[in-house]
Design an enzyme around this catalytic site. Sequence first.
Site, PDB file in Angstrom:
ATOM      1  N   ASP A  10       0.868  -1.166   0.000  1.00  0.00           N
ATOM      2  CA  ASP A  10       0.000   0.000   0.000  1.00  0.00           C
ATOM      3  C   ASP A  10       0.917   1.232   0.000  1.00  0.00           C
ATOM      4  O   ASP A  10       2.103   1.133   0.347  1.00  0.00           O
ATOM      5  CB  ASP A  10      -0.861  -0.064   1.269  1.00  0.00           C
ATOM      6  CG  ASP A  10      -1.563   1.226   1.546  1.00  0.00           C
ATOM      7  OD1 ASP A  10      -2.310   1.683   0.664  1.00  0.00           O
ATOM      8  OD2 ASP A  10      -1.361   1.800   2.647  1.00  0.00           O
ATOM      9  N   ASP A  12      -0.058   5.168   0.921  1.00  0.00           N
ATOM     10  CA  ASP A  12      -0.222   6.140   2.009  1.00  0.00           C
ATOM     11  C   ASP A  12      -0.307   5.441   3.360  1.00  0.00           C
ATOM     12  O   ASP A  12      -1.151   4.562   3.555  1.00  0.00           O
ATOM     13  CB  ASP A  12      -1.500   6.967   1.796  1.00  0.00           C
ATOM     14  CG  ASP A  12      -1.407   7.848   0.563  1.00  0.00           C
ATOM     15  OD1 ASP A  12      -0.468   8.646   0.484  1.00  0.00           O
ATOM     16  OD2 ASP A  12      -2.260   7.719  -0.328  1.00  0.00           O
ATOM     17  N   ASP A 169      -1.573  -0.654   5.827  1.00  0.00           N
ATOM     18  CA  ASP A 169      -1.938  -0.132   7.154  1.00  0.00           C
ATOM     19  C   ASP A 169      -3.445  -0.059   7.362  1.00  0.00           C
ATOM     20  O   ASP A 169      -3.899   0.218   8.471  1.00  0.00           O
ATOM     21  CB  ASP A 169      -1.364   1.282   7.357  1.00  0.00           C
ATOM     22  CG  ASP A 169      -2.058   2.295   6.449  1.00  0.00           C
ATOM     23  OD1 ASP A 169      -2.279   1.986   5.260  1.00  0.00           O
ATOM     24  OD2 ASP A 169      -2.391   3.393   6.936  1.00  0.00           O
TER      25      ASP A 169
END
Length: 251
Positions: A10, A12, A169
């Site tokens: 991922d 960001d 996250d």
Amino acid sequence: MCRIAAITFDLDGTLLDSAHGVMVALNIALADEGLPQFDGPTVRGWIGDGPDATIRQALKACGNPAVDPLRMRRRFDAATLASPRDQGRAYEGIPELLRKLAGRYPMAVVTNKPTPLARAVLDAAGLLGWFAAVHGADTPEQRKPAPWLLQHAAARLGLTPPSLLMVGDGDADLKAAAAAGCRAAWVSWGYGAAPADPTVGRLDAPLQLLAHLQTIHQELQGDSSCPPEADRPSPSSSSRSAVATLRQPAT
Ligand SMILES: O=C(O)COP(=O)(O)O
């Protein structure tokens, strides 16, 4: 489960700490509409589902004024592309992790940021060259938690989703991995809450991924449910050459 043949990250909150940059771009779009500004901690909670969702959340917090979200999105994109270097920097340990993984695993980015924005901020942060491909959500249907981006990333590498490890996250990352049939590892340094599922691997620092991969490989030794190498799809020649021609960023 099969051995891990490639890693998807991922963007960001996983590779880049981009909350400040997203806040600045969002506030420029809001200011153009004469709307109030939001602070970093507030915007941080709106990251992960892509810029359209971030803008939607901001408009909701403003009481849903009658403005054109598409115009705001164009302004948001323009502000991001005007200063990609200000959009975020790699978390400590990420460049070292990518350096250690390069040559051992093909790597790709799977993000809800649209591809042009994702490529621009990765390039500005000096990370783009490590990745065989950047898969951004360019249409709403592609967005995680849908499995589309992960399926596409696997196909581009000549692999099937069970041989990917998705590192992220956010809830959308973990749900997309589950929907695609990939393993997932959750990183605690980003913007999302810890998953309830205890089987999801947890990383508290980027370099812990190396030990995590080793644990997975040890667990798989002797697992007869995984087809032997020769029966599995091998990386396509195009993905092999994409990996082979990766430039090494000067970090
Ligand atoms: O919300 C965004 O802009 C993108 O989020 P992601 O990189 O965590 O998928």
